[in-house]
Every structure is written in C-alpha cells, then in structure tokens.
Design an enzyme around this catalytic site. Structure first.
Site, short mmCIF file in Angstrom:
data_model
loop_
_atom_site.label_atom_id
_atom_site.label_comp_id
_atom_site.label_asym_id
_atom_site.label_seq_id
_atom_site.Cartn_x
_atom_site.Cartn_y
_atom_site.Cartn_z
N LYS A 48 0.81 -1.21 0.00
CA LYS A 48 0.00 0.00 0.00
C LYS A 48 0.85 1.27 0.00
O LYS A 48 0.50 2.27 -0.61
CB LYS A 48 -0.96 -0.01 1.21
N LYS A 132 -6.16 -9.62 -5.92
CA LYS A 132 -7.30 -9.97 -5.07
C LYS A 132 -8.56 -9.25 -5.54
O LYS A 132 -8.51 -8.08 -5.94
CB LYS A 132 -6.98 -9.58 -3.62
N LYS A 135 -13.42 -4.39 -3.65
CA LYS A 135 -14.41 -3.36 -4.00
C LYS A 135 -13.76 -2.02 -4.31
O LYS A 135 -14.40 -1.10 -4.81
CB LYS A 135 -15.44 -3.20 -2.87
#
Length: 270
Positions: A48, A132, A135
């Site tokens: 991230k 992965k 959303k």
C-alpha cells in the site's frame, strides 16, 4: 449484508468498531508491546505504501496492531481469514505472547488460530487472476457484488478473463492459468462441488458452458441475499436497533478485557 446472508444478531454480535473505543485504547497499549521489526515485515504495508513509504502515515504502518486489538479485546481463539491476512494474525499471536510474557500474565491473551477455508482462501479479480478481488478496484467488472442483479452477474462472468485454450484436464494444469483457477475456485465454493470434479466435467471444452453454469450458480446463491438486502434497507430503524444493541453488548465485553489489561499494566484509573 450480514443479516441478509443469514447471520442471526441474537447469536452473533454485529456492531460498528468505532462505537467501541476500547479497540483504540487497547491498540495503543499493544503498540507499546509490538516491535518495529515485526511491523516492517508486513507485506500489506509495503504494497500500500509503495516506493514512497517515508510519506506514508504512521497509522497505516501500525494498523496491524489495531487489527490485533480488534481480535484480542474479545480474547478470540479462532479468526476467519484469507491467506492475505494470515500474516497479520501471526503478528497478533506474537503480540499476545509478548504481552503475556512481559507482564507475567501467562495465558491472559489466547494465541488465536486462523480459520481458513482450504479451497477458497482467496478470491481473485475477474480481470486479473494475480490480484485480489476488491471493492476498491476501479473496474466494477473485476468483482461480483452482493447487490448485483441477475443480468449484471451473467455479463460479468461472460466477460471474465479466462484463456485461449480449452479447459485443462488436471488441477496442476489449471494452476498455471490464474484466471481459470480463480473461476474454478468460485464455482467449487458456490456449489460445494470438489474442484477436481468440476474440472472432470468441463475438461477439454471451451469456457462458454462452464461460464453459463457458473453464472447460474452465482445468481441462485446471490439473488436471495440481494432481495433481502433491499428489503432490510427499507427499515433503517430496525438496522439501527441491531447496531445499537450490538455495540452495547460488544462494549460490555471489551470493557471487561480492557479493565483487566489496565490492572495488569499498572495504569492508574478513576
């Protein structure tokens, strides 16, 4: 969504984490136990933060200790996780063990075990079998949402990436094609049919019939959930009451653990 999926709030406590301040309070104490070296090993932070980790927030860096607090505040013994979260659970175990040892509070925090679905430990994107399903992905075609209607699900599966070859004949061959492997995992998980059996049914065929049957299985499973979500969303007062009752129950349990932690650590309390 939890309710529509069949979770009974009289048996399982559903609440907003932010309603229970004990999570954040315990996280600070665990931050004082956790070692920087342990956090440096967390792969999700590296992913991230990317190459500019010096500009990432300390909150992102220490977020795994908040996750540990979420688990340990209720003295959980087993936690349902995917493979991508297993590392965070291992950190939680390390923190729990160190807390118990540092403060001579042996076995105060249990060392939680991962509860991982062996066959569907991680669902990948419909567009990229190496990423992965999420959303937060920009493309809505990368995922199946529980609010998707029949036509949307069929369209997404039809457009899902597979390969130019026919369905492979063995699991080993399937694993070499991530997108196909992912769709087979979804099919197996939805139908409860062993993956090997699914492969044997469709081996040597093109993917049209497989995708059609996968779409049907997904629609059959998701449509009742979608309908129940829409029904529940029309009664916001009912949902609010469940959240409020759940938050009160969660706070009662969490506060008991936090008080015990404060006594063990030696905090002066009113």
């Amino acid at each position: 969504t939890y309710l529509a999926s069949g979770i009974d709030p009289s048996k399982s406590i559903i609440f907003n984490q932010s309603h229970v301040s004990c999570h954040a309070e315990l996280a600070w104490i665990l931050n004082c136990v956790c070692r920087i070296g342990w956090l440096n090993r967390m792969t999700q932070f590296k992913e991230k933060a990317g190459h500019d980790k010096e500009n990432a927030s300390s909150g992102l860096f220490s977020y795994p200790t908040l996750m540990a607090a979420d688990i340990l505040i209720y003295k959980a013994t087993h936690v349902p996780v995917g493979n991508d979260q297993k590392q965070h659970l291992e950190l939680t175990r390390d923190i729990a063990q160190k807390f118990n040892n540092d403060f001579k509070a042996f076995n105060f925090f249990p060392l939680p075990e991962p509860f991982i679905d062996r066959d569907i430990s991680k669902i990948m994107s419909l567009r990229d079998g190496m990423q992965k399903m999420s959303k937060s992905d920009q493309s809505d075609y990368s995922r199946i949402n529980l609010k998707d209607d029949k036509d949307t699900i069929i369209k997404k599966i039809k457009k899902a990436k597979t390969s130019d070859v026919l369905m492979p004949e063995t699991e080993d061959e399937v694993k070499k094609i991530p997108e196909v492997n992912n769709l087979l995992n979804i099919f197996s998980g939805i139908t409860k049919q062993p993956k090997k059996e699914v492969i044997s049914v469709y081996k040597g065929q093109n993917f049209s019939m497989f995708k059609e049957n996968l779409s049907h299985a997904l629609v059959e499973t998701i449509s009742p959930i979608r309908n129940e979500i829409r029904k529940l969303m029309d009664d916001k007062n009912h949902l609010d009451s469940i959240i409020n009752e759940g938050s009160a129950k969660a706070f009662e349990k969490a506060k008991k653990t936090l008080d015990e932690v404060y006594d063990i650590v030696g905090f002066v309390r009113r």
